[in-house]
Enzyme design. Structure first.
Site, PDB file in Angstrom:
ATOM      1  N   TYR A 295       0.847  -1.307  -0.049  1.00 48.64           N
ATOM      2  CA  TYR A 295      -0.147   0.052   0.006  1.00 48.64           C
ATOM      3  C   TYR A 295       0.870   1.297  -0.123  1.00 48.64           C
ATOM      4  CZ  TYR A 295      -3.944   2.833   1.420  1.00 48.64           C
ATOM      5  OH  TYR A 295      -4.963   3.608   1.546  1.00 48.64           O
ATOM      6  N   ARG A 299       1.026   4.253  -2.882  1.00 53.48           N
ATOM      7  CA  ARG A 299       0.844   5.589  -2.379  1.00 53.48           C
ATOM      8  C   ARG A 299       2.192   6.805  -2.790  1.00 53.48           C
ATOM      9  NH1 ARG A 299      -2.303   6.375   2.956  1.00 53.48           N
ATOM     10  NH2 ARG A 299      -0.324   5.476   3.967  1.00 53.48           N
TER      11      ARG A 299
ATOM     12  N   CYS C 101      -8.043   9.166   1.653  1.00 53.01           N
ATOM     13  CA  CYS C 101      -7.373   7.996   1.324  1.00 53.01           C
ATOM     14  C   CYS C 101      -5.980   7.925   0.877  1.00 53.01           C
ATOM     15  CB  CYS C 101      -8.151   6.986   0.290  1.00 53.01           C
ATOM     16  SG  CYS C 101      -9.617   6.432   0.852  1.00 53.01           S
ATOM     17  N   HIS C 102      -5.701   8.973  -0.126  1.00 52.70           N
ATOM     18  CA  HIS C 102      -4.523   8.993  -0.725  1.00 52.70           C
ATOM     19  C   HIS C 102      -4.150  10.591  -0.992  1.00 52.70           C
ATOM     20  CE1 HIS C 102      -6.156   5.027  -1.617  1.00 52.70           C
ATOM     21  NE2 HIS C 102      -4.747   4.783  -1.187  1.00 52.70           N
ATOM     22  N   GLY C 103      -4.894  11.533  -0.333  1.00 53.77           N
ATOM     23  CA  GLY C 103      -4.513  12.723  -0.545  1.00 53.77           C
ATOM     24  C   GLY C 103      -4.613  13.354  -1.641  1.00 53.77           C
TER      25      GLY C 103
END
Lengths: 439, 284, 137
Positions: A295, A299, C101-103
């Site tokens: 994960y 990201r 979640c991921h900005g």
């Protein structure tokens, strides 16, 4: 290693069966008489522990299905019905939920052991790849299982993971609609995940059989990485390996029981006790701990498609590993430089896990800001995960291929028995330990 | 032996690093005070008197807005529950449970006429919800939805400590924080106040907004056992009650765990002894 | 495994705009996904229009994202174009939506300005039936 069989049928029935279906012979050759390198350490007990984990997950899972309702309207309540009303339902469910984590702890130790001792090198490439296939199936199974309680993390985890496929050019959106069976994650999605969550473990069991078969063809690797050459190098599997595996399993079970009985929700997430709500995403969405490193890699990349490719690439590296490592020496015990890079690799994996659990923009050290590099502050988890991801890939794609060609290795022993039998460890250790125990 | 121990230590270390990882960071609310609950620790048990007081707080304060739809009346009389009595192993016979159930009305269908009717609850019924659906709950609460309380103590990071901190932790908003109508400032509530803060952006106040007004008042509930009903006392009791509601099998779990641990430790010791014996004459 | 007939049959929905106060947003569920109906303040619209020329991943004018003469009403599918989380309003660096979640940061027009999301928040097909009523889908 699959030499001639030494099985001697003892009773009349065994002789009769052996002539028709030599299944007892198979068991005897595989788990009793099977020659095991005598120098295997405790890292080698995790194979047995993993079989225990798989059996435990299958049994508890089958019992859970007897009480679970796969429907978006009833799934959450049926899990609570198991927890509150079913006899020992809480035990079965906590065993299954924590058992998944235990399974991954064991598989990560097992994989790192293979990595350290070079268990993927010729002639064990197929054995290693089958292991990677099991790992991939495990990840799919664990992910779909986590969706079944239909809590907030279940739901939004499913949304995020299925949307990964939407990153593919052209076909992406059609694939996600096809995976969902609708325009969003909904009842149809839950039902198909349930179906596959029930199917995949049996496929895992099938690949495990292939994995063990391949193991028995090429034989076990060992800490020296030197193939057994004579009878002096090995011991029969039973009782030597069975008793050692049994002891390791019981210690592992103590760890397992600690989680099940005293910390049953420590590895989970509080938000999964809130029923799924498609309109609100939890403020801090994280996958289960065993997916966190991947994960974090996802990201780390600011582009959607590239992030997805990096994440899948991180797993693909494992499959290619047998051909990426160019070293002639198998065990890192005799590769001091590689050993150092390996330790850094393990630390980097833990750092990636930590990055996956944190918000990308949060500072790593203290509460101060440094300067913006490209798109984020340098003192942030997103930059830490970028550096860590870079090392992850460099380890497989640069360090292992190059190091094998340039490193200086230590002398490798001629046989397993030579360092072991000249090893003064076991005899004097016992001699000095014994009086202490008596005293 | 040292090497063997290091194997175990390494596995434990790996575990610890992951267990510590998922710390909640969003909005950075204050850390709730850690309370010494009777149910903490490996031998923890619920304090029955506390659960009874907690039930009273739930009944008289919380239940007017918050549902608890996963809990049945009979659960109150289950082993480890607030109204368990040894004389009534089947909680459906428990007179306290029956009396409590009768205080509530549940919807049903008249089996002769088919009309929708209301009847007094029985011990097998679940706690009826104060609102028929989410929209009705929001309409009556200024757009906010009071969460179901059956699992609240497990559904929030910090569990009962968090619930205690929220209901006792209301503070006057610091100057420069714009509090909207129907909102209350609470430093323990997760949230993002950046958009409502006109002061220094490096010092955004901790916490967030909560739609619930401070629910507990000094002496707002009268406890039957004579315990002084301070706000803190009520908060502790209701938090303990909600922990029971979320995890009614906690006592059973910890007791079973103790037996399993003893068994496993003996079993592991036996296997280790066998291992030493089997490998005695083999160098490795 | 494609959507079944009852899933495909999900009808369009009508929505009464008087329910949304100035500067507020209502979230509906449409085709299993959240739908944001936002009543934008003049300041928000001004900010969105002023940024029309800024460099963007998915360049689009604010005027192309609303119906002519109805700039205050912004209707969006509330699903982050990165991985489908639901962004929250009032966060992020551009005064619009922020995906936890991921900005991913979206501006007051729902356009992607920073973060991993590739596209602007989608505007569904909708039309004004009257000044206070829209039909979505």
């Amino acid at each position: 290693m699959s030499g001639h069989s030494t099985y001697q049928p003892k009773t009349g029935f065994e002789r009769w069966l052996d002539a028709r279906l030599p299944i007892v012979r198979l068991g005897y050759d595989s788990f009793v008489d099977y020659p095991t390198p005598r120098n295997l350490n405790y890292w080698w007990t995790f194979g047995g522990i993993l079989s225990l984990c798989l059996a435990s997950q299958l049994i508890t899972g089958i019992i859970l299905v007897m009480h679970y309702t796969p429907s978006a309207d009833h799934a959450f309540a049926s899990v609570e019905h198991i927890m509150r009303d079913v006899n020992y339902g809480w035990l079965i469910r906590y065993m299954h939920a924590n058992g998944a984590s235990m399974f991954f702890i064991a598989v990560y130790v097992h994989m790192l052991r293979g990595l350290y001792y070079g268990s993927y090198k010729a002639p064990r490439e197929v054995l290693w790849i089958l292991g990677c296939v099991i790992y991939l199936l495990m990840m799919a199974t664990a992910f779909m299982g986590y969706v079944l309680p239909w809590g907030q993390m279940s739901f939004h985890g499913a949304v995020v993971i299925t949307n990964l496929f939407g990153a593919l050019p052209l076909v992406g959106p059609s694939i996600t609609t096809w995976l969902w069976g609708g325009f969003a994650v909904d009842n149809a999605t839950l039902n198909r995940f349930f179906s596959l969550h029930y199917l995949l473990p049996f496929m895992i069991a099938g690949v495990v059989i292939l994995h063990i078969w391949a193991l028995h063809v090429v034989g076990q690797n060992n800490p020296t990485g030197v193939e057994p050459k004579s009878k002096a190098d090995t011991l029969p599997f039973t009782p030597y390996a069975t008793v050692k595996d049994g002891f390791a399993m019981s210690v592992f079970l103590i760890l397992f029981a600690t989680f099940v009985f005293y910390l049953p929700n420590a590895l989970g997430h509080a938000d999964n006790y809130v029923e799924a709500n498609p309109l609100v995403t939890p403020a801090h969405i994280v996958p289960e701990w065993y997916f966190l490193p991947f994960y974090a890699i996802l990201r780390a990349v600011p582009d959607k498609l590239a992030g997805v490719l990096a994440m899948f690439g991180a797993i693909a590296c494992l499959f290619a590993l047998p051909w990426l490592d160019t070293s002639k020496v198998r065990s890192m015990r005799y590769r001091p430089t590689a050993k150092l890079y390996f330790i850094i690799f393990v630390v980097v994996c833990c750092i990636l896990g930590l990055c996956g659990a944190k918000l990308p923009d949060d500072p790593v050290l203290g509460h101060f800001k440094t300067f913006i590099l490209i798109d984020s502050d340098l003192n942030s988890f997103v930059w830490l995960s970028r550096f860590a991801s870079l090392y992850y890939f460099a380890f497989f794609l640069v360090i292992l291929p190059v190091l094998g060609l340039v490193e200086k290795t230590l002398p490798v022993p001629d046989s397993i028995a030579s360092p072991v039998l000249s090893h003064p460890v076991s005899a004097p250790e016992q001699a000095t330990a014994a009086p202490e125990m008596k005293g | 032996m040292l090497r063997k121990l290091s194997v175990i230590a390494a596995v434990a270390g790996l575990m610890a690093s992951f267990a510590a990882a998922p710390a909640l960071a969003a909005g950075h609310p204050l850390e709730p005070e850690k309370i010494h609950w009777s149910f903490n620790g490996p031998f923890g048990k619920f304090d029955q008197a506390q659960l009874q007081r907690g039930y009273k707080v739930y009944r008289e304060v919380c239940s007017s807005c918050h549902s608890m739809k996963l809990v049945s009346f009979r659960n109150l009389g289950d082993k480890g529950g607030p109204f368990y009595n040894e004389k009534y192993p089947n909680s459906n016979d428990n007179p306290w449970v029956k009396a409590i159930a009768k205080e509530f009305e549940v919807a049903d269908i008249d089996s002769e006429t088919g009309d929708a009717i209301k009847r007094p609850a029985t011990s097998a019924d679940r706690f009826p919800s104060p609102f028929p659906n989410e929209a009705a709950a929001r309409a009556s609460n200024g757009g906010a939805f009071p969460p179901d309380m059956s699992l609240l103590a497990k559904a929030r990071t910090g569990g009962p400590d968090y619930i205690h901190a929220i209901v006792t932790g209301y503070k006057n908003p610091p100057a420069g924080l714009k509090v909207g109508p129907g909102q209350h400032y609470n430093p323990y509530m997760p949230g993002d106040l950046a958009a409502y803060w006109s002061g220094d952006h490096a010092h955004i106040p901790p916490g967030g907004f909560i739609a619930m007004a401070p629910p507990l008042t000094e002496g707002g509930v009268t406890f039957d056992d004579g315990t002084k009903a301070t706000v803190d006392q009520q908060a502790r009791d209701v938090s303990a009650f909600l922990m029971w509601a979320a995890e009614p099998k906690l006592e059973e779990r910890k007791q079973t765990g103790f037996a399993v641990m003893i068994y496993l430790i003996l079993f592991a010791g036996l296997l280790y002894a066998s291992y030493r014996k089997v490998w005695k004459n083999e160098s490795h | 495994m494609n959507p079944s007939a009852d899933t495909l049959a999900l009808a369009s929905t009508e929505f009464d705009l008087t329910k949304v106060a100035d500067g507020q947003q209502v979230t509906l569920k449409w085709r299993g996904k959240p739908l944001f109906v936002r009543n934008r303040t003049p300041a928000e619209i001004q900010k969105a229009v002023a940024d029309d020329g800024a460099s963007m991943k998915d360049p689009q004018k604010d005027a192309d994202r609303v119906k002519p003469g109805k700039a205050q009403w912004l209707v969006l599918i509330g699903s982050c174009t990165h991985l489908g989380c639901v962004p929250t309003f009032g966060g992020g660096d551009y005064g619009g939506w922020f995906c936890p979640c991921h900005g991913s940061h979206y501006d007051t027009s729902g356009r992607i300005r920073k973060g991993p999301a590739p596209l602007n928040l989608a505007v569904p097909e909708y039309e004004f039936l009257s000044d206070t009523k829209v039909k979505i889908g």
